[in-house]
Design an enzyme around this catalytic site. Sequence first.
Site, PDB file in Angstrom:
ATOM      1  N   ARG A 131       0.846  -1.195   0.000  1.00 41.47           N
ATOM      2  CA  ARG A 131       0.000   0.000   0.000  1.00 41.47           C
ATOM      3  C   ARG A 131       0.882   1.247   0.000  1.00 41.47           C
ATOM      4  NH1 ARG A 131      -5.147   1.649  -1.117  1.00 41.47           N
ATOM      5  NH2 ARG A 131      -6.165   2.714   0.600  1.00 41.47           N
ATOM      6  N   THR A 407      -9.502   0.521  -9.742  1.00 39.95           N
ATOM      7  CA  THR A 407      -8.586  -0.431  -9.148  1.00 39.95           C
ATOM      8  C   THR A 407      -8.635  -1.633 -10.048  1.00 39.95           C
ATOM      9  OG1 THR A 407      -9.064   0.468  -7.000  1.00 39.95           O
ATOM     10  CG2 THR A 407      -8.344  -1.824  -7.034  1.00 39.95           C
ATOM     11  N   THR A 425      -4.060  -0.694  -7.194  1.00 41.21           N
ATOM     12  CA  THR A 425      -4.855   0.495  -7.501  1.00 41.21           C
ATOM     13  C   THR A 425      -4.041   1.769  -7.622  1.00 41.21           C
ATOM     14  OG1 THR A 425      -6.820   1.726  -6.789  1.00 41.21           O
ATOM     15  CG2 THR A 425      -5.315   1.035  -5.061  1.00 41.21           C
ATOM     16  N   SER A 478      -7.916   0.872   3.441  1.00 46.10           N
ATOM     17  CA  SER A 478      -8.372   0.378   2.135  1.00 46.10           C
ATOM     18  C   SER A 478      -9.570  -0.548   2.302  1.00 46.10           C
ATOM     19  CB  SER A 478      -7.217  -0.389   1.488  1.00 46.10           C
ATOM     20  OG  SER A 478      -7.654  -1.010   0.299  1.00 46.10           O
ATOM     21  N   SER A 479     -10.299  -0.712   1.198  1.00 45.04           N
ATOM     22  CA  SER A 479     -11.383  -1.716   1.166  1.00 45.04           C
ATOM     23  C   SER A 479     -10.988  -2.921   0.326  1.00 45.04           C
ATOM     24  CB  SER A 479     -12.644  -1.111   0.553  1.00 45.04           C
ATOM     25  OG  SER A 479     -13.051   0.013   1.266  1.00 45.04           O
ATOM     26  N   GLY A 499     -13.606  -1.456  -7.111  1.00 44.21           N
ATOM     27  CA  GLY A 499     -14.943  -0.914  -6.814  1.00 44.21           C
ATOM     28  C   GLY A 499     -14.994  -0.058  -5.563  1.00 44.21           C
ATOM     29  N   GLY A 500     -13.819   0.396  -5.079  1.00 39.33           N
ATOM     30  CA  GLY A 500     -13.816   1.290  -3.912  1.00 39.33           C
ATOM     31  C   GLY A 500     -14.524   0.635  -2.744  1.00 39.33           C
TER      32      GLY A 500
END
Length: 596
Positions: A131, A407, A425, A478-479, A499-500
Amino acid sequence: MLLLNLIQKTLSDWISFFADRLLSNVKKTTCSMRLFFNISLIFLLCSACDFHQPNQKVLGTTTDHAMVSSAHPLASAIGVSVMQDGGNAIDAAIAVHFALAVVYPQAGNIGGGGFAVIRMHDGSSSALDFRETAPSLATKRMYLDENGDLNNKRWSTHGRMSSGVPGAVDGMFSLHKRFGSKSMESLIQPAIDLAKNGYELTFLGAKIINTTQEDFREHNDWPIPYLQKSPWEKGDRILQPELAETLVRIRDEGRNGFYQGKVADQLVAEMQKGKGLISHDDLANYKSVWRTPIAGTYRNHKIISMPPPSSGGIALLQLLQGTEMHPIADWGHNVSETVHLMSELERRVYADRATYVGDPDFVEVPVDQLLDSTYNHQRFADISMKKATPSSTVSAGTIPPIESQETTHLSVVDPNGNAVSITTTLNSSFGSKVLVEGAGFFLNNEMDDFSSKPGVPNQFGLIGGDANAIAPHKRMLSSMTPTIVTKNGKLKMVVGTPGGSTIITSVYQTLLNVIDFGMGMQEAVNAKKVHHQWYPDEIRVETNALPQPTIDQLQAMGHSITPTDKLGRMDCILILPDGRLEGGADPRGDNTALGF
Ligand code: DON
């Protein structure tokens, strides 16, 4: 059988509902007339719209030995050829990742970051966090104006100030160091060739570049390869010579070819043109981190997913714990009971996410408490199956004190059964929209995933608090939910999507589709999806996901329904009972599953 009966009943109730409406004006209806209308309506409605019918057994691409499912056919083909050459799943994933940076520039990247979940055929699993981090000059209030309000200059989403320190290149080298078997040079070379010689745009590829032209112009002061006076069309060839040069440096100099030397100079020079904060030190000091995957069970399956700084693994397992208490297979897929239950679980789980989850290197994330079955039992105990709970009355659960819009996803399984699930992403489509001058890669706008101000939504409508406040070197929450599922000790599924904020719920529904509703992989991916995230207090419903009577029932329970075009762009692989692999490549994009 019970399931089939229920499905038939739901379908026939639904048809009768329409029939009754239509027939209410017909004064004298005989039984046979009613039957005639019902049968005609079945044909009419089934041909007019594509409501998903569980168990219709759509089969995706199937192969015997190995498979790659990714967002672009060229990238999938590269991964397959790596494995045909004797490379393992991790080699293939690395090559696919670099290829996506070239042919899927809206999300594939070297200027972004991501997460990898890996399960080797010996049963061992691991998770790599690559990340982005906040630059050392980042501050908690950097996106607020003098009144403490979020400024309206889009600094967290557009332009140089929105970028975190990229983690992707370090991530690929870390993956390779631990698991790679082919030379890194050979894994980067296909991407170099595509950047140098060009690749042909797909229809969707051309469309997204066309819709971003204005942003490209606003945020770049050099003629980037994506700018063109006339609209791009399917089949047009894009050459990226600067990106090819950067990839050559990475190939020849390794990780330092990106984080030091000319590329680092170019990136820092780009920062200095505007309000960018990334420094040479930030780049040189970036490190991806191996973490222990989140693991749990669901109906005799083992779920392996991403731990913080992603909220994905925790949220997914909380949702599954809440679902396991209910016979949703008997209720049926996308019927009002199932959608209501999912939404009620989701609003509670997203409230927990907003309050408790952040970078574990900065805040104490109560992982064990959030995954504790007693906690979740209590957390979901107030769900009524009759009416919606307004989100305004839902806040994060009380946990026991701690004792001490782009992403992309790729899934790979190799002939030995090693599996990799990577979600990566730039955050928004083309990230910050800034293409580093001379170096030819897009920089992320991941800083928007921090909570810039408590309670104020980010671009995905997500709210957060102190756990996810900005701090130097911190990773933003993050998701992303790269996930691997096993059953009886054997690999069963590799799953993930962009897809956030909707990533978690798309992965969740895909698992339910296979495990509870008996769908195959492609069918589970194709199935229309719904989504709730606490705030905004609404169920987002993908076009044609729910028939009107189901929407009416949900509204009568107090849910607010918001139609949405598409949910998810999944890339998944399922191991079929006979050992073959079935791909689930999302028809919502150019996603392609290939193998041998
Ligand atoms: O890490 C996250 O949760 C987001 N940056 C993901 C963004 C995303 O999926 C956008 N794609 N559609």
